[in-house]
Design an enzyme around this catalytic site. Structure first.
Site, PDB file in Angstrom:
ATOM      1  N   LYS A  79       0.852  -1.191   0.000  1.00  0.00           N
ATOM      2  CA  LYS A  79       0.000   0.000   0.000  1.00  0.00           C
ATOM      3  C   LYS A  79       0.886   1.238   0.000  1.00  0.00           C
ATOM      4  O   LYS A  79       2.033   1.185   0.465  1.00  0.00           O
ATOM      5  CB  LYS A  79      -0.863   0.011   1.260  1.00  0.00           C
ATOM      6  N   GLY A 179     -27.469   1.270   1.338  1.00  0.00           N
ATOM      7  CA  GLY A 179     -26.663   2.049   0.384  1.00  0.00           C
ATOM      8  C   GLY A 179     -26.839   1.500  -1.018  1.00  0.00           C
ATOM      9  O   GLY A 179     -26.560   0.330  -1.267  1.00  0.00           O
ATOM     10  N   VAL A 180     -27.358   2.350  -1.927  1.00  0.00           N
ATOM     11  CA  VAL A 180     -27.474   1.893  -3.326  1.00  0.00           C
ATOM     12  C   VAL A 180     -26.630   2.789  -4.219  1.00  0.00           C
ATOM     13  O   VAL A 180     -27.136   3.546  -5.031  1.00  0.00           O
ATOM     14  CB  VAL A 180     -28.942   1.823  -3.847  1.00  0.00           C
ATOM     15  N   GLY A 181     -25.315   2.690  -4.029  1.00  0.00           N
ATOM     16  CA  GLY A 181     -24.362   3.483  -4.803  1.00  0.00           C
ATOM     17  C   GLY A 181     -23.824   2.698  -5.986  1.00  0.00           C
ATOM     18  O   GLY A 181     -24.508   1.837  -6.555  1.00  0.00           O
ATOM     19  N   ASN A 182     -22.563   2.982  -6.333  1.00  0.00           N
ATOM     20  CA  ASN A 182     -21.948   2.379  -7.527  1.00  0.00           C
ATOM     21  C   ASN A 182     -21.983   0.864  -7.532  1.00  0.00           C
ATOM     22  O   ASN A 182     -22.398   0.244  -8.506  1.00  0.00           O
ATOM     23  CB  ASN A 182     -20.477   2.815  -7.613  1.00  0.00           C
TER      24      ASN A 182
HETATM   25  P1  NAD Z   1     -20.686   4.733  -3.308  1.00  0.00           P
HETATM   26  O1  NAD Z   1     -20.277   5.964  -2.602  1.00  0.00           O
HETATM   27  O2  NAD Z   1     -20.996   4.789  -4.764  1.00  0.00           O
HETATM   28  O3  NAD Z   1     -21.994   4.096  -2.585  1.00  0.00           O
HETATM   29  C1  NAD Z   1     -22.232   4.162  -1.240  1.00  0.00           C
HETATM   30  C2  NAD Z   1     -23.696   4.543  -1.050  1.00  0.00           C
HETATM   31  O4  NAD Z   1     -24.006   4.496   0.342  1.00  0.00           O
HETATM   32  C3  NAD Z   1     -24.010   5.951  -1.529  1.00  0.00           C
HETATM   33  O5  NAD Z   1     -25.145   5.923  -2.368  1.00  0.00           O
HETATM   34  C4  NAD Z   1     -24.278   6.722  -0.231  1.00  0.00           C
HETATM   35  O6  NAD Z   1     -25.230   7.752  -0.382  1.00  0.00           O
HETATM   36  C5  NAD Z   1     -24.795   5.615   0.661  1.00  0.00           C
HETATM   37  N1  NAD Z   1     -24.682   5.884   2.103  1.00  0.00           N
HETATM   38  C6  NAD Z   1     -23.717   6.566   2.769  1.00  0.00           C
HETATM   39  N2  NAD Z   1     -23.993   6.589   4.096  1.00  0.00           N
HETATM   40  C7  NAD Z   1     -25.122   5.879   4.265  1.00  0.00           C
HETATM   41  C8  NAD Z   1     -25.909   5.532   5.397  1.00  0.00           C
HETATM   42  N3  NAD Z   1     -25.580   5.925   6.629  1.00  0.00           N
HETATM   43  N4  NAD Z   1     -27.014   4.768   5.200  1.00  0.00           N
HETATM   44  C9  NAD Z   1     -27.373   4.381   3.980  1.00  0.00           C
HETATM   45  N5  NAD Z   1     -26.681   4.690   2.850  1.00  0.00           N
HETATM   46  C10 NAD Z   1     -25.572   5.442   2.997  1.00  0.00           C
HETATM   47  O7  NAD Z   1     -19.556   3.663  -2.999  1.00  0.00           O
HETATM   48  P2  NAD Z   1     -19.305   2.251  -3.714  1.00  0.00           P
HETATM   49  O8  NAD Z   1     -18.174   2.390  -4.648  1.00  0.00           O
HETATM   50  O9  NAD Z   1     -20.579   1.672  -4.206  1.00  0.00           O
HETATM   51  O10 NAD Z   1     -18.777   1.396  -2.469  1.00  0.00           O
HETATM   52  C11 NAD Z   1     -19.656   0.917  -1.478  1.00  0.00           C
HETATM   53  C12 NAD Z   1     -18.853   0.190  -0.405  1.00  0.00           C
HETATM   54  O11 NAD Z   1     -18.151  -0.907  -0.991  1.00  0.00           O
HETATM   55  C13 NAD Z   1     -17.779   1.058   0.267  1.00  0.00           C
HETATM   56  O12 NAD Z   1     -17.669   0.672   1.620  1.00  0.00           O
HETATM   57  C14 NAD Z   1     -16.508   0.683  -0.488  1.00  0.00           C
HETATM   58  O13 NAD Z   1     -15.357   0.874   0.314  1.00  0.00           O
HETATM   59  C15 NAD Z   1     -16.748  -0.782  -0.750  1.00  0.00           C
HETATM   60  N6  NAD Z   1     -15.994  -1.301  -1.913  1.00  0.00           N
HETATM   61  C16 NAD Z   1     -16.186  -0.759  -3.148  1.00  0.00           C
HETATM   62  C17 NAD Z   1     -15.470  -1.274  -4.243  1.00  0.00           C
HETATM   63  C18 NAD Z   1     -15.669  -0.736  -5.632  1.00  0.00           C
HETATM   64  O14 NAD Z   1     -15.274  -1.394  -6.604  1.00  0.00           O
HETATM   65  N7  NAD Z   1     -16.291   0.419  -5.796  1.00  0.00           N
HETATM   66  C19 NAD Z   1     -14.570  -2.340  -4.054  1.00  0.00           C
HETATM   67  C20 NAD Z   1     -14.399  -2.874  -2.778  1.00  0.00           C
HETATM   68  C21 NAD Z   1     -15.128  -2.341  -1.703  1.00  0.00           C
END
Ligand code: NAD
Length: 364
Positions: A79, A179-182
């Site tokens: 890292k 959480g319905v993000g990416n």
């Molecule tokens: P993102 O930011 O696109 O999605 C996260 C979602 O959670 C957002 O829509 C946000 O509004 C919502 N959120 C935040 N606080 C909240 C709460 N208290 N209650 C409900 N919803 C809430 O992020 P992502 O890229 O989708 O990643 C999601 C998780 O997965 C993170 O913890 C990230 O570290 C982990 N992760 C992501 C990847 C990747 O490829 N993107 C890989 C490994 C791990």
């Protein structure tokens, strides 16, 4: 004090990188390269003290050793942390200086994006070294890893369902998604296509609305997601959300989601879930689709090959549940053992003498 910390978990190398012109202050940590070059992202953060930055890079590099090993990758763990403000301190010289340091390690360490760094920053590093992943698609990378992470979570969830219900089908199962993000939007799509029912929450109303419109999801309040009647809980937002307050509220039989560090205290809360008869899928294995996808760039990115490797997460979960039963431990402990056993066995395989590794025998 630093060597004491390195001895504790057998770290290989810690590199302090300084460039006065650009203001770069970075620390690269290589934890273990038994399985291959150390791969792990570059985090840029406003650390208050150097000690804090050192603690973080050591912790994160070791985490990558376990993640990469349990993912079945031929990569070790490493890292970088960059001490600085991601909003103000970036410049071309800054990341090119870092790229030169990464290059000086001759491939022992490969960097990538993390909190505070972007594809653009990786492209700048790429001007100085080939040992970087997560660069622009135009340079031959796999692009945004979220859909692949989601596919991996889906595979892990199927195997977790088999553990909890004796059947890996998610048709007709109810999944509560935080959480319905990416990542999670893509996960919801897979679940919807298989015929699962979705209950979702998010602090962002537009994200909730999209899931309701696209997948017929039911929306609930932020705090209500823990106590809804569902089969599986998928934490896909924040870390530390499985704790003394939330675990007693859960009505599900399994937990499987993409968020990092879901258990506030991995031993205590891993055991609490087990005592409640809830099957827990260890987060760092569930969400390793992203790193598998990014690592595929090292062979010249191929989406089909990356997807078939991500699909293997199902089998890695299978091994984890077997180790948990074999040793009478939680799946979290079993995931660590899977990683450690793989590293140990490869160390033995690689102990076989090979002439080209011993350069001194070639001297005149
Ligand atoms: P993102 O930011 O696109 O999605 C996260 C979602 O959670 C957002 O829509 C946000 O509004 C919502 N959120 C935040 N606080 C909240 C709460 N208290 N209650 C409900 N919803 C809430 O992020 P992502 O890229 O989708 O990643 C999601 C998780 O997965 C993170 O913890 C990230 O570290 C982990 N992760 C992501 C990847 C990747 O490829 N993107 C890989 C490994 C791990």
């Amino acid at each position: 004090m630093i060597f004491e910390k390195m001895e504790q978990y057998d770290y290989e190398q810690l590199i302090f990188c300084h460039d006065e012109t650009s203001g770069l202050k970075a620390i690269i940590c290589i934890h273990d390269t038994t399985l291959g070059p150390a791969l792990g992202g570059c985090r840029m953060w406003k650390y208050d003290t150097e000690e804090e930055a050192i603690e973080d890079v050591l912790r994160l590099a070791k985490g990558m050793t376990y993640k990469n090993a349990a993912a079945g990758l031929n990569l070790g763990g490493g890292k970088t942390v960059v001490i600085g403000d991601a909003e103000k301190d970036k410049s071309e010289a800054f990341f090119r200086a870092l790229g030169r340091y990464v290059n000086s390690l001759g491939g022992r360490y490969i960097t990538a994006e993390d909190v505070g760094t972007t594809v653009n920053d990786m492209d700048t590093i790429y001007q100085e070294t080939p040992y970087v992943c997560g660069i622009s698609e135009s340079y031959g990378s796999g692009g945004n890893p979220s859909p692949m992470t989601a596919y991996g979570v889906y595979m892990a969830m199927k195997r977790t369902a088999k553990e909890a219900f004796g059947d890996d089908s998610l048709e007709g199962r109810t999944i509560a998604v935080q959480g319905v993000g990416n990542v999670s939007y893509n996960l919801c799509r897979h679940l919807h296509e298989e015929g699962a029912k979705l209950i979702v929450t998010d602090i962002n109303d537009d994200s909730v609305e999209r899931a309701v419109n696209d997948f017929g999801a039911e929306a609930v309040g932020i705090e209500d997601i823990y106590s809804v009647e569902a089969d599986i809980f998928a934490p896909c937002a924040l870390g530390g959300i499985l704790n003394d307050e939330t675990i007693p509220e859960l009505k599900v039989k399994a937990v499987c989601g993409s968020a990092n560090n879901q258990l506030l205290d991995s031993d205590k809360h891993g055991s609490q879930l087990e005592e409640r008869g809830i099957v827990y899928a260890p987060d760092y294995v569930v969400n390793c689709g992203g790193v598998i996808n990014v690592a595929d760039e090292l062979q010249g990115y191929d989406a089909e090959r990356a997807k078939s490797k991500v699909k293997e997460i199902y089998n890695q979960m299978d091994k984890i549940f077997s180790i948990a039963k074999r040793d009478g431990v939680t799946p979290t402990v079993a995931a660590d053992r899977l990683a450690e056993e793989r590293i140990d066995s490869m160390m033995r395989v690689r102990s076989t003498f090979s002439l080209n590794e011993v350069t001194t025998l070639n001297r005149r």
